[in-house]
Design an enzyme around this catalytic site. Structure first.
Site, short mmCIF file in Angstrom:
data_model
loop_
_atom_site.label_atom_id
_atom_site.label_comp_id
_atom_site.label_asym_id
_atom_site.label_seq_id
_atom_site.Cartn_x
_atom_site.Cartn_y
_atom_site.Cartn_z
N LYS A 57 -10.51 -5.41 -4.47
CA LYS A 57 -11.69 -4.42 -4.86
C LYS A 57 -11.16 -2.95 -5.20
CE LYS A 57 -13.04 -4.49 0.00
NZ LYS A 57 -12.27 -3.86 0.93
N LYS A 65 0.90 -1.14 0.06
CA LYS A 65 -0.04 -0.07 -0.13
C LYS A 65 0.90 1.20 0.21
CE LYS A 65 -4.31 -1.81 1.01
NZ LYS A 65 -5.68 -1.87 1.85
N LYS A 110 -3.79 -10.98 -6.57
CA LYS A 110 -5.17 -11.25 -6.20
C LYS A 110 -6.10 -10.43 -6.61
CE LYS A 110 -5.65 -8.51 -1.86
NZ LYS A 110 -6.67 -8.67 -0.88
P1 ATP Z 1 -8.58 -3.58 -1.00
O1 ATP Z 1 -8.36 -4.01 -2.37
O2 ATP Z 1 -9.15 -2.19 -0.85
O3 ATP Z 1 -7.19 -3.69 -0.15
P2 ATP Z 1 -9.50 -6.16 -0.54
O4 ATP Z 1 -10.15 -6.54 -1.91
O5 ATP Z 1 -8.33 -6.78 -0.51
O6 ATP Z 1 -9.32 -4.72 -0.45
P3 ATP Z 1 -10.28 -6.68 2.02
O7 ATP Z 1 -11.08 -5.65 2.72
O8 ATP Z 1 -8.74 -6.28 2.12
O9 ATP Z 1 -10.43 -6.50 0.54
O10 ATP Z 1 -10.51 -8.13 2.31
C1 ATP Z 1 -11.90 -8.52 3.13
C2 ATP Z 1 -11.58 -9.82 3.25
O11 ATP Z 1 -11.76 -10.56 1.94
C3 ATP Z 1 -10.29 -10.45 3.96
O12 ATP Z 1 -10.67 -11.52 4.71
C4 ATP Z 1 -9.49 -10.95 2.64
O13 ATP Z 1 -8.67 -12.01 3.07
C5 ATP Z 1 -10.54 -11.49 1.65
N1 ATP Z 1 -10.04 -11.47 0.38
C6 ATP Z 1 -9.84 -10.26 -0.19
N2 ATP Z 1 -9.43 -10.52 -1.54
C7 ATP Z 1 -9.57 -11.89 -1.67
C8 ATP Z 1 -9.27 -12.70 -2.82
N3 ATP Z 1 -8.83 -12.39 -4.00
N4 ATP Z 1 -9.45 -14.09 -2.60
C9 ATP Z 1 -9.73 -14.41 -1.51
N5 ATP Z 1 -10.12 -13.80 -0.14
C10 ATP Z 1 -10.01 -12.45 -0.46
#
Ligand code: ATP
Ligand code: LTN
Length: 331
Positions: A198, A113, A195
């Site tokens: 969002k 980040k 990965k």
């Molecule tokens: P950002 O992109 O804003 O960092 P993010 O998509 O990584 O957000 P988080 O809010 O960090 O989402 O994660 C929420 C939950 O979803 C966490 O438990 C995280 O481990 C899970 N998660 C996020 N992305 C994935 C993915 N691609 N596959 C499986 N689990 C995920």
């Protein structure tokens, strides 16, 4: 396993992807039947990167409605907004004093980040894991169901708990991450080495829970795959392996069963099947989320009672922590 406590949260920092759904929320559904569960909207974590205030408020409610639409039962779990329980910030402060700057600088997410938001490497971004440790430890959670990317943060929460207990005497339960085998790491549709996230700037990389049917099908059609046409899980076929993992997660089948189902069939047909399956599964969730969001009285009621439940537990923990560290608490 009776009497165990489960804690998890998601940041209201953007529309959720199917990665969040499969890696996180979906796994909470079975847990709520057995354990004492706390599920939060981590809005304090969200502001470690810039957020539009009105959007943040809107997304917080929208995330709460989504939890419920996905099947999280607010009668069974405490569903609440992190900033409504002030003990999160209070415990974070104390935990900061048993956490080292060096270990925070080494965290993968902090490094990622910092690169992504080079103009805003704020103290909160660095302190993110300590706030997350505070979330978990406040409720003496045994289990923390998250996706694979969050394991390092749960590890740090364990280290902090152990360190605090050693220094001040038994106070915190040492938590464990609960990572499901299936769907713990859904990859980007455009770059299977990354990965699905969002906040990806390429809208075709992620399938959002808010996407309509045509968009979902189109995104899967455009998903990056490799050149041969075998539909199997394999290290040299990350794109197809990812689609198989998604298909398996959404149908409840094993990846072997999915491989068999598509044996001898082409990529085009397979991608369409994945898209349709995901769209079919999300349609009722989207409907239900809309319905819940339109009933604000209900939603505010759920969040008020969730916060109240969380507050009662959090207050006890913080009082114990303050006693252990020697804070004056009146007579
Ligand atoms: P950002 O992109 O804003 O960092 P993010 O998509 O990584 O957000 P988080 O809010 O960090 O989402 O994660 C929420 C939950 O979803 C966490 O438990 C995280 O481990 C899970 N998660 C996020 N992305 C994935 C993915 N691609 N596959 C499986 N689990 C995920
Ligand atoms: N950092 C987590 C969200 C989160 C969380 C938590 C998860 C905040 N507090 C406590 C589990 C337990 C993420 O998924 N990005």
């Amino acid at each position: 396993m009776e009497g165990k406590t489960v804690y998890s949260a998601i940041q209201p920092s953007g529309d959720l992807t199917i990665g969040n759904y499969v890696g996180s929320i979906r796994n909470w559904l079975t847990l709520q039947e057995e354990y004492d569960c706390y599920f939060a909207m981590a809005n304090m974590h969200a502001i470690t990167v810039r957020q539009d205030p009105a959007e943040l408020r809107r997304r917080t409610l929208s995330l709460a409605a989504l939890y419920i639409a996905c099947g999280i039962d607010p009668e069974k779990c405490a569903l609440y907004v992190q900033s409504q329980v002030p003990q999160h910030a209070e415990l974070m402060w104390v935990l900061n004093t048993v956490t080292y700057v060096g270990e925070m600088e080494r965290m993968t997410q902090f490094k990622d980040k910092s690169r992504k938001h080079a103009d805003n490497i704020n103290m909160g971004l660095m302190d993110y894991p300590v706030l997350m440790a505070a979330d978990i430890l406040l409720f003496k959670a045994d289990l923390v169901p998250v996706g694979q990317d969050q394991t390092q943060h749960v590890e740090i929460a364990r280290d902090i708990a152990i360190r605090f207990n050693n220094r001040f005497g038994e106070t915190f339960t040492v938590p464990k991450a609960l990572i499901m085998k299936q769907g713990a790491k859904i990859a980007s549709l455009q770059d299977p080495a990354k990965k699905m996230s969002k906040s990806d700037e390429n809208p075709n990389a992620s399938v959002f829970l808010t996407d309509d049917r045509d968009t979902i099908i189109r995104k899967f059609k455009r998903a990056v795959t490799d050149s041969d046409d075998r539909i199997v899980v394999s290290e040299d076929k990350p794109g197809i392996s990812n689609l198989l993992a998604i298909y398996a997660s959404f149908t409840g089948k094993t990846t072997e069963e999915c491989e068999k189902e598509f044996e001898g069939r082409g990529y085009g047909e397979f991608k369409l099947a994945v898209g349709e399956t995901v769209a079919d599964k999300l349609a009722p969730v989207q409907e239900e989320q809309k319905r819940i969001l339109s009933d604000k009285t209900y939603l505010h009621g759920v969040l008020a009672s969730g916060a109240e439940r969380a507050f009662k537990v959090a207050r006890k923990t913080i009082s114990k922590v303050y006693r252990k560290v020697g804070f004056y608490q009146g007579e």
